[in-house]
Write a protein that holds these residues in place. Sequence first.
Motif, PDB file in Angstrom:
ATOM      1  N   MET A  32      21.116  52.361  29.399  1.00  0.00           N
ATOM      2  CA  MET A  32      20.686  52.053  30.756  1.00  0.00           C
ATOM      3  C   MET A  32      20.730  50.559  31.037  1.00  0.00           C
ATOM      4  N   LEU A  33      20.340  49.730  30.047  1.00  0.00           N
ATOM      5  CA  LEU A  33      20.354  48.285  30.241  1.00  0.00           C
ATOM      6  C   LEU A  33      21.777  47.761  30.428  1.00  0.00           C
ATOM      7  N   VAL A  34      22.714  48.257  29.622  1.00  0.00           N
ATOM      8  CA  VAL A  34      24.109  47.813  29.760  1.00  0.00           C
ATOM      9  C   VAL A  34      24.671  48.249  31.107  1.00  0.00           C
ATOM     10  N   ALA A  35      24.437  49.500  31.496  1.00  0.00           N
ATOM     11  CA  ALA A  35      24.945  49.998  32.771  1.00  0.00           C
ATOM     12  C   ALA A  35      24.312  49.253  33.942  1.00  0.00           C
ATOM     13  N   THR A  36      23.014  48.977  33.858  1.00  0.00           N
ATOM     14  CA  THR A  36      22.332  48.266  34.932  1.00  0.00           C
ATOM     15  C   THR A  36      22.825  46.819  35.023  1.00  0.00           C
ATOM     16  N   ALA A  37      22.984  46.170  33.865  1.00  0.00           N
ATOM     17  CA  ALA A  37      23.485  44.791  33.874  1.00  0.00           C
ATOM     18  C   ALA A  37      24.870  44.718  34.490  1.00  0.00           C
ATOM     19  N   LEU A  38      25.731  45.668  34.144  1.00  0.00           N
ATOM     20  CA  LEU A  38      27.080  45.693  34.718  1.00  0.00           C
ATOM     21  C   LEU A  38      27.022  45.954  36.215  1.00  0.00           C
ATOM     22  N   SER A  39      26.131  46.841  36.643  1.00  0.00           N
ATOM     23  CA  SER A  39      25.979  47.135  38.072  1.00  0.00           C
ATOM     24  C   SER A  39      25.517  45.902  38.841  1.00  0.00           C
ATOM     25  N   VAL A  40      24.575  45.157  38.256  1.00  0.00           N
ATOM     26  CA  VAL A  40      24.062  43.961  38.926  1.00  0.00           C
ATOM     27  C   VAL A  40      25.119  42.862  38.961  1.00  0.00           C
ATOM     28  N   LEU A  41      25.842  42.682  37.845  1.00  0.00           N
ATOM     29  CA  LEU A  41      26.881  41.648  37.800  1.00  0.00           C
ATOM     30  C   LEU A  41      27.993  41.908  38.810  1.00  0.00           C
ATOM     31  N   LEU A  42      28.287  43.167  39.066  1.00  0.00           N
ATOM     32  CA  LEU A  42      29.298  43.513  40.064  1.00  0.00           C
ATOM     33  C   LEU A  42      28.697  43.634  41.461  1.00  0.00           C
ATOM     34  N   GLY A  43      27.487  44.169  41.541  1.00  0.00           N
ATOM     35  CA  GLY A  43      26.910  44.517  42.830  1.00  0.00           C
ATOM     36  C   GLY A  43      26.410  43.338  43.637  1.00  0.00           C
ATOM     37  N   VAL A  44      25.751  42.374  42.989  1.00  0.00           N
ATOM     38  CA  VAL A  44      25.218  41.231  43.735  1.00  0.00           C
ATOM     39  C   VAL A  44      26.344  40.402  44.376  1.00  0.00           C
ATOM     40  N   PRO A  45      27.413  40.037  43.639  1.00  0.00           N
ATOM     41  CA  PRO A  45      28.508  39.324  44.311  1.00  0.00           C
ATOM     42  C   PRO A  45      29.145  40.134  45.438  1.00  0.00           C
ATOM     43  N   LEU A  46      29.294  41.445  45.262  1.00  0.00           N
ATOM     44  CA  LEU A  46      29.842  42.275  46.336  1.00  0.00           C
ATOM     45  C   LEU A  46      28.925  42.259  47.558  1.00  0.00           C
ATOM     46  N   GLY A  47      27.616  42.296  47.325  1.00  0.00           N
ATOM     47  CA  GLY A  47      26.677  42.226  48.437  1.00  0.00           C
ATOM     48  C   GLY A  47      26.751  40.898  49.162  1.00  0.00           C
ATOM     49  N   VAL A  48      26.900  39.803  48.408  1.00  0.00           N
ATOM     50  CA  VAL A  48      27.036  38.482  49.019  1.00  0.00           C
ATOM     51  C   VAL A  48      28.304  38.408  49.861  1.00  0.00           C
ATOM     52  N   LEU A  49      29.408  38.900  49.313  1.00  0.00           N
ATOM     53  CA  LEU A  49      30.675  38.884  50.063  1.00  0.00           C
ATOM     54  C   LEU A  49      30.592  39.754  51.311  1.00  0.00           C
ATOM     55  N   ALA A  50      29.939  40.905  51.190  1.00  0.00           N
ATOM     56  CA  ALA A  50      29.798  41.791  52.349  1.00  0.00           C
ATOM     57  C   ALA A  50      28.963  41.136  53.444  1.00  0.00           C
ATOM     58  N   ALA A  51      27.938  40.359  53.057  1.00  0.00           N
ATOM     59  CA  ALA A  51      27.106  39.679  54.045  1.00  0.00           C
ATOM     60  C   ALA A  51      27.868  38.564  54.753  1.00  0.00           C
ATOM     61  N   ARG A  52      28.816  37.960  54.051  1.00  0.00           N
ATOM     62  CA  ARG A  52      29.559  36.837  54.630  1.00  0.00           C
ATOM     63  C   ARG A  52      30.763  37.303  55.454  1.00  0.00           C
ATOM     64  N   TRP A  53      31.344  38.444  55.096  1.00  0.00           N
ATOM     65  CA  TRP A  53      32.528  38.926  55.794  1.00  0.00           C
ATOM     66  C   TRP A  53      32.286  40.334  56.336  1.00  0.00           C
ATOM     67  N   PRO A  54      31.981  40.456  57.617  1.00  0.00           N
ATOM     68  CA  PRO A  54      31.701  41.772  58.219  1.00  0.00           C
ATOM     69  C   PRO A  54      32.830  42.780  58.042  1.00  0.00           C
ATOM     70  N   ARG A  55      34.059  42.325  58.010  1.00  0.00           N
ATOM     71  CA  ARG A  55      35.179  43.260  57.836  1.00  0.00           C
ATOM     72  C   ARG A  55      35.136  43.916  56.460  1.00  0.00           C
ATOM     73  N   LEU A  56      34.772  43.126  55.467  1.00  0.00           N
ATOM     74  CA  LEU A  56      34.626  43.703  54.128  1.00  0.00           C
ATOM     75  C   LEU A  56      33.504  44.732  54.120  1.00  0.00           C
ATOM     76  N   ARG A  57      32.422  44.450  54.842  1.00  0.00           N
ATOM     77  CA  ARG A  57      31.314  45.392  54.904  1.00  0.00           C
ATOM     78  C   ARG A  57      31.742  46.714  55.536  1.00  0.00           C
ATOM     79  N   LEU A  58      32.572  46.646  56.562  1.00  0.00           N
ATOM     80  CA  LEU A  58      33.039  47.861  57.214  1.00  0.00           C
ATOM     81  C   LEU A  58      33.827  48.755  56.259  1.00  0.00           C
ATOM     82  N   VAL A  59      34.536  48.132  55.328  1.00  0.00           N
ATOM     83  CA  VAL A  59      35.307  48.896  54.349  1.00  0.00           C
ATOM     84  C   VAL A  59      34.426  49.329  53.188  1.00  0.00           C
ATOM     85  N   LEU A  60      33.540  48.440  52.771  1.00  0.00           N
ATOM     86  CA  LEU A  60      32.755  48.667  51.551  1.00  0.00           C
ATOM     87  C   LEU A  60      31.685  49.744  51.733  1.00  0.00           C
TER      88      LEU A  60
END
Length: 282
Positions: free
Chosen positions: A99-127
């Motif tokens: 669970m720790l490895v899966a969660t760490a991988l999810s956070v390492l991928l998920g937080v940058p994706l969330g930041v990019l989605a907040a900055r680019w609305p078009r990416l959010r529409l796709v994501l």
Amino acid sequence: MFPDSLTFSIADWVNRFVDQLVTRYGDALRQVSDSLLWALVGLEGLLRATPWWVLLLVVGALAWHATGRVRSAVLIAGLLFLVGAVGLWDKLMQTLALMLVATALSVLLGVPLGVLAARWPRLRLVLMPVLDVMQTLPSFVYLIPVLMLFGLGKVPAIFATVVYAIAPVVRLTDLGIRQVDKEVMEAVNAFGATPWQQLFGVQLPLALPSIMAGINQTTMMALSMVVIASMIGARGLGEDVLTGIQTLNVGRGLEAGLAIVALAVAIDRITQAYGQPRRRGK
């Protein structure tokens, strides 16, 4: 009966895509698999080699630091002690490592994706529709291509867990950054802050409660996958639940299920507390 002339299938297309993926990127996928397996086995070995009382002290100290309450720390450590008392300590460590490895991988991928989605609305529409599909698609469906790419074992369990659990941290990171007060951002811009300074100095700190809520939900969803992960070769508490179902051993399945609940409660209380203002007390 539905007319045959109006039917079609995407099965052949999907199969060809997966076959080409294995052919072209098999070596790279194998390297990724080996790296994840090394990290997981190493963490699992470390957890299992650490004396149980040391881990309970670490968990208790972490819970006290997060909640500021001695009673909460004792309760959380006591729940994990009960898991060991019924003979499931090793299985608990296996589940915790996965669970720790899966969660760490999810956070390492998920937080940058969330930041990019907040900055680019078009990416959010796709994501966002993609995240909807990842959350609503039955877990067994995406287990099939994962098994074809990585075979049975712990690595496909990690990838299946990440696919299922990554959505909340992406969504809540995006939401938290977009909810930062515009007047604050205007003041920061007036002082000439660079985009990186704005992100790390203002947006991420102010969005931290929302991000921590996303990490909390991602962790809970990762933990909910332990039984399904046991079906493809990942060991741990989920294996005992599955065995209990297959052999109609209600007691064994109930013990493992309650152990999963105890781990979920411990992680939930700690991660929730870190996302809230600290309260000190007894």
